[in-house]
Write an enzyme that holds these catalytic residues in place. Structure first.
Site, PDB file in Angstrom:
ATOM      1  N   GLY A 252      -4.447   8.878  -6.423  1.00 37.79           N
ATOM      2  CA  GLY A 252      -6.023   8.962  -6.221  1.00 37.79           C
ATOM      3  C   GLY A 252      -6.133   8.304  -4.824  1.00 37.79           C
ATOM      4  N   ASP A 277       5.436   5.794  -6.426  1.00 43.14           N
ATOM      5  CA  ASP A 277       5.875   4.888  -5.245  1.00 43.14           C
ATOM      6  C   ASP A 277       5.239   3.440  -5.676  1.00 43.14           C
ATOM      7  OD1 ASP A 277       6.882   4.185  -3.054  1.00 43.14           O
ATOM      8  OD2 ASP A 277       5.180   4.973  -1.726  1.00 43.14           O
TER       9      ASP A 277
END
Length: 385
Positions: A252, A277
């Site tokens: 997001g 990540d």
């Protein structure tokens, strides 16, 4: 153990009400009609109203709960593996950062030692590989990587590190426009996955890299030239290469929901690999942390360097699945494919992980209808964290 009444994610990529029999840490059978010959006293897990999915595989993340894979210690890997398993990520391929060969060698040593000590059946997420994100990258698109350690592609350096790791390096990242990159890709693509990353490559250069054996793109859209109608760049070249897979961060923050939806239309669900990540602040409070030896400020899901550069995420892969489904409009079936099936296939572990199939490791996750983790089954046992 028998898991009953759950909607089970099948190899065909759909949910069906089925029963799953688990014995000796493995999936023994999956049946629609249930099991009539089960021994008395078999433990029953009731999945009524829940989804049963394979444990997720994160092939690109850096750390969590205050630890970084690049700490280079077994303690760090242990803490990371436990947090990830608790959150339904049962197989992990953590990423290095751009460091000197000496530092990277120490990280590889610790991963090899951990793997040799515990194998794949430790009480935490299984360490199944290493993603070598640096140092063969572009200075112009370094992102949150440390520029002091950027190094031109070096086959012998890579092979020394691969030997130190015990063969754990599953992916190596490379900027194809750098000196020696094409020769590097030609030389090693049969040994590991060559992923294009942190690069200024144009369409033609990226296409040449794919023709030479690259087959993967690291965190699509981030640390690369943008896609435009006259200069499609690496993104366009990847879309035009049928066997190329792309990583996508659905936290997001990194990618707008409309771009995520467009990516699925462009590449199709079979070529997208969801990653987190995530960095060490994941699972922690807001504050100051570090990544690749550089200070990082974390506020909510946003992690940034002092100059405002986004520095990884503070979101685990299961949270990314929830964001993709609930906030971006990605079907749950698609999100599970991209977070469990595709990553396992991409690094060559799908024979053991990534689907609810007889003979595979019994790494399973029960989710409620809000996609909250209710129960994790790791190596056939309920996992307590």
């Amino acid at each position: 153990m028998i898991i009953k009444n759950a909607l089970v994610y099948t190899e065909q990529g759909s949910f069906e009400q089925m029963e799953v029999l688990v014995r000796e840490g493995r999936i023994a059978a999956v049946e629609k009609k249930g099991f009539s010959d089960v021994a008395t006293g078999e433990k029953v897990v009731d999945g009524q109203g829940m989804y049963l999915i394979p444990g997720l595989t994160d092939i690109h993340f850096h750390g969590c709960v205050g630890y970084d894979f690049c700490d280079g210690t077994e303690e760090a890997i242990e803490a990371i593996a436990r947090y990830e398993a608790k959150n339904g990520v049962t197989t992990i391929c953590p990423a290095t950062m751009t460091y000197s060969e000496e530092i990277l060698a120490g990280i590889c040593d610790s991963a090899r030692s951990y793997r040799e000590k515990y194998g794949e059946d430790h009480t935490g997420a299984a360490l199944v590989g290493i993603n070598m994100e640096g140092p063969f990258i572009s200075m112009e698109k370094k992102g949150a990587q440390n520029p002091a350690y950027i190094h031109k592609p070096d086959v012998e350096m890579y092979r020394r590190l691969q030997e130190r790791s015990g063969g754990l390096i599953r992916l190596v990242d490379i900027a194809p426009e750098t000196e020696g990159a094409m020769a590097f890709i030609r030389e090693v693509h049969g040994e590991t996955v060559c992923s294009l990353a942190h690069t200024t490559a144009d369409y033609e250069t990226a296409t040449e890299a794919f023709e030479n054996g690259a087959s993967h793109v690291t965190h699509l859209y981030n640390a690369m030239q943008p896609y435009t109608h006259r200069k499609p760049g690496l993104i366009g070249a990847a879309a035009d290469t049928p066997d190329c897979e792309v990583e996508l961060i659905c936290d997001g923050i990194h990618i707008h929901p409309a771009a995520v939806r467009s990516t699925f239309r462009m590449f199709g669900a079979d070529r997208v690999i969801m990653i987190s990540d995530s960095m060490m602040a994941t699972g922690m409070e807001d504050g100051m942390y570090s990544l690749g030896g550089q200070p990082v400020k974390v506020c909510g899901n946003l992690a940034t360097l002092s100059d405002g550069t986004i520095a990884g995420s503070a979101t685990n892969l299961m949270q990314c699945v929830r964001v993709a489904v609930k906030e971006m409009g990605i079907p749950l079936e698609t999100a599970i494919r991209c977070a469990a099936v595709n990553p396992a296939k991409s690094i060559g572990i799908y024979d053991r992980y990534g689907s609810i199939t007889a003979g595979k490791a019994a790494n399973l996750v029960l989710l409620d209808r809000e996609l909250t983790v209710v129960k994790v089954i790791l190596n056939g046992e309920e996992y307590g964290g």
